[in-house]
Write an enzyme that holds these catalytic residues in place. Structure first.
Site, short mmCIF file in Angstrom:
data_model
loop_
_atom_site.label_atom_id
_atom_site.label_comp_id
_atom_site.label_asym_id
_atom_site.label_seq_id
_atom_site.Cartn_x
_atom_site.Cartn_y
_atom_site.Cartn_z
CB THR A 132 102.50 89.05 1.92
OG1 THR A 132 102.10 87.76 2.18
CG2 THR A 132 102.99 89.40 0.62
CG ASP A 222 108.88 79.83 4.60
OD1 ASP A 222 108.44 78.94 4.49
OD2 ASP A 222 108.32 80.36 4.43
CE LYS A 265 102.67 78.87 -0.93
NZ LYS A 265 102.34 79.06 -1.82
NE ARG A 388 101.70 87.93 -4.56
CZ ARG A 388 101.37 87.37 -3.03
NH1 ARG A 388 101.30 86.59 -2.65
NH2 ARG A 388 100.59 88.85 -2.21
N1 F0G Z 1 105.74 80.86 3.85
C1 F0G Z 1 105.51 81.07 2.35
C2 F0G Z 1 107.25 80.41 1.38
C3 F0G Z 1 104.74 80.66 2.09
O1 F0G Z 1 103.93 80.93 0.94
C4 F0G Z 1 103.89 81.22 2.79
C5 F0G Z 1 101.89 81.26 2.23
C6 F0G Z 1 103.80 81.30 3.78
C7 F0G Z 1 104.93 81.25 4.93
C8 F0G Z 1 102.53 81.21 5.33
O2 F0G Z 1 101.67 79.98 4.91
O3 F0G Z 1 99.59 80.82 4.33
O4 F0G Z 1 99.61 78.60 5.50
O5 F0G Z 1 99.72 80.27 6.39
N2 F0G Z 1 102.20 81.28 1.05
C9 F0G Z 1 100.74 81.18 0.01
C10 F0G Z 1 100.24 81.96 -0.95
C11 F0G Z 1 99.48 82.24 0.74
O6 F0G Z 1 100.00 82.19 -1.38
O7 F0G Z 1 101.61 81.16 -1.71
P1 F0G Z 1 100.09 79.96 5.37
#
Ligand code: F0G
Length: 481
Positions: A132, A222, A265, A388
């Site tokens: 997102t 990423d 994470k 989602r």
């Molecule tokens: N990339 C991935 C694959 C992510 O899962 C997330 C965040 C981000 C970038 C952005 O990172 O939140 O530190 O700014 N995922 C969270 C989730 C928000 O709930 O899956 P962030």
């Protein structure tokens, strides 16, 4: 880690003991109804005092280790030249094999900087799947996201071990169609979050690199869920069973021109970074770091989190840590499958995912089945999951809803937070909900922000189905559950 019991069952076993705990409350169903109504049927807008099991996300919600907490006590708060930064830099060199480090306050800040420096109006950015915030930043910079997944990726029921792979034929065709000069980089997300935490294989990563490197197109990884992707390679890809998680991460990073991550994470902290071995890329990004984030040696993170991240980066390579949530997810998904609950298979990282279109097929996609299912599960259990699906997609330029490829309710397993009785409780309430799925209806927005609407948008339950579901639940379990 999973352990085999004497009757042959596999049980995910906690390779830690619990020494600090946080109290939770199981609010009665009538309170939950009031809470979800006030939250506009958006689980993001609930307060934690009304939540029993918070399965919204694994982002920033993992249990930290004793060594991480201890490291926080010796942090160096210097504005510039903080020793904490150099500890993180050493850890990133040792584990990722990357020399140049730019700390940022979280993953999307890294995406913002990458978009600012590399993505120009009219550019296209190929990736295995969007996230997102990634999509929002790249589009705000004038780019378009191209999702080049394989046909297997969107099948919620599958036995394909690497549904996060990129389709090389589609990548080749996209480069031919748009031209090398329009492509600032190719992005590979280590476990594709939005389609069920599905990994890519090392072989696929290598093929992608082999294709784009001669054309001078950089590869960006990423790495937010890097230890999980490495764990799946260790478990599922031929030739990797005897390699350590660190060796696998190093091998992945050897293919990357730039790596960025959310440290919330795999690393079990609250922060993020961009890292590279390419001095030119580093030099292009670093002038913007103090403008948007903070000085080079803290980049918007607290020094305490930097210290904890330096430890977390190393600890996530422990096989027992890398697999801690993946193994529990496998067990959780397996138990749900036993109850005929439609879940995404194979189970991936970060969460078990329910397929809302199969769970409540009578709710049309533009009435947001995944959002409805998230609210319904909260109502009958106090469990907060995350939509989602189409709610997580913003409207197009003409104001039309953009139906999501798949509609998932994500039930995250933050690392080392839940116990087996929590998981069994979740299985039971999902099973009850499946038996009463006909009571769940659709949702309709009455407050809708223009960007990332899923965070703050408010909806109503069409036909007042929330109250009817609460009533049915109360009949079976009484008012206090
Ligand atoms: N990339 C991935 C694959 C992510 O899962 C997330 C965040 C981000 C970038 C952005 O990172 O939140 O530190 O700014 N995922 C969270 C989730 C928000 O709930 O899956 P962030």
């Amino acid at each position: 880690m999973s352990i085999r019991l004497s009757d042959g069952r596999e049980l995910p076993i906690e390779m830690h003991k619990i020494r600090i705990v946080q109290k939770v409350r199981l609010a009665p169903v009538r309170d939950r109804l009031r809470a979800i109504e006030a939250a506009g049927y958006n689980t993001f807008l609930l307060r934690t005092r009304d939540i029993f099991m918070d399965m919204l996300t694994d982002s920033g919600t993992n249990a930290m280790s004793d060594n991480q907490l201890a490291a926080m006590m010796v942090s160096d708060d210097a504005y510039a030249g903080s020793e904490s930064f150099y500890k993180l830099e050493d850890a990133v060199k040792d584990i990722f094999g990357l020399q140049y480090l730019l700390p940022v306050h979280q993953g999307r800040a890294a995406e913002h900087l990458l978009a600012k420096v590399f993505v120009k109006p009219g550019n296209v950015v190929p990736m295995n799947y969007h996230f997102t915030t990634t999509k929002a930043h790249f589009e705000l910079a004038g780019g378009t996201v191209l999702e080049l997944y394989t046909p297997e990726a969107l099948k919620t029921t599958s036995s394909c071990p690497f549904k996060g792979n990129m389709d090389l034929g589609r990548l080749e065709a996209a480069i031919r169609e748009h031209g090398v000069e329009k492509i600032p980089f190719v992005r590979m997300e280590a476990t594709t979050n939005l389609i069920g935490g599905q990994p890519f294989s090392m072989a696929n990563l290598r093929e992608v690199k082999k294709l784009i490197a001669p054309m001078g197109i950089p590869l960006v990884i990423d790495a937010s869920l890097i230890s999980e992707n490495a764990y799946f390679i260790h478990e599922r890809e031929e030739g990797y069973q005897n390699k350590s998680i660190t060796e696998i991460i190093r091998e992945m990073m050897a293919e990357a021109d730039i790596c960025y991550l959310s440290g919330r994470k795999s690393c079990s902290v609250r922060g993020g970074f961009i890292a590279t071995n390419n001095k030119a890329h580093f030099d292009a990004i670093s002038p913007w770091l103090p403008v948007y984030e903070g000085f080079y040696t803290y980049g918007g993170m607290s020094s305490k989190e930097i210290e904890a991240m330096a430890v977390g980066v190393r600890e996530m390579t422990d096989l027992e840590v890398a697999g801690s949530s993946a193994d529990m997810i496998k067990y959780f998904a397996g138990r749900l499958i036993e109850k005929n609950v439609p879940v995404v298979t194979p189970p991936g990282g970060l969460a078990a995912h329910l397929d809302a279109m199969k769970f409540i097929p009578h709710v049309p996609q533009l009435q947001y089945p995944a959002g409805a299912l998230a609210s319904a599960l909260y109502l009958v259990s106090g469990i907060r999951g995350m939509e989602r699906g189409t709610v997580s997609m913003d409207r197009d330029k003409d104001g039309n809803d953009v139906p999501s490829d798949i509609e998932l309710l994500r039930l995250a397993i933050p690392r080392r937070v839940f116990t087996m009785s929590h998981v069994e409780y979740a299985v039971d309430r999902v099973e009850w909900l499946l038996a009463h799925a006909n009571l769940i209806g659709g949702l309709k927005f009455y407050e809708e922000p223009p960007v990332l609407r899923f965070f703050a948008g408010k909806m109503e339950a069409l036909g007042g189905w929330g109250a009817k579901l609460a009533e049915a639940f109360e009949k079976d379990f009484g008012p206090s559950c």
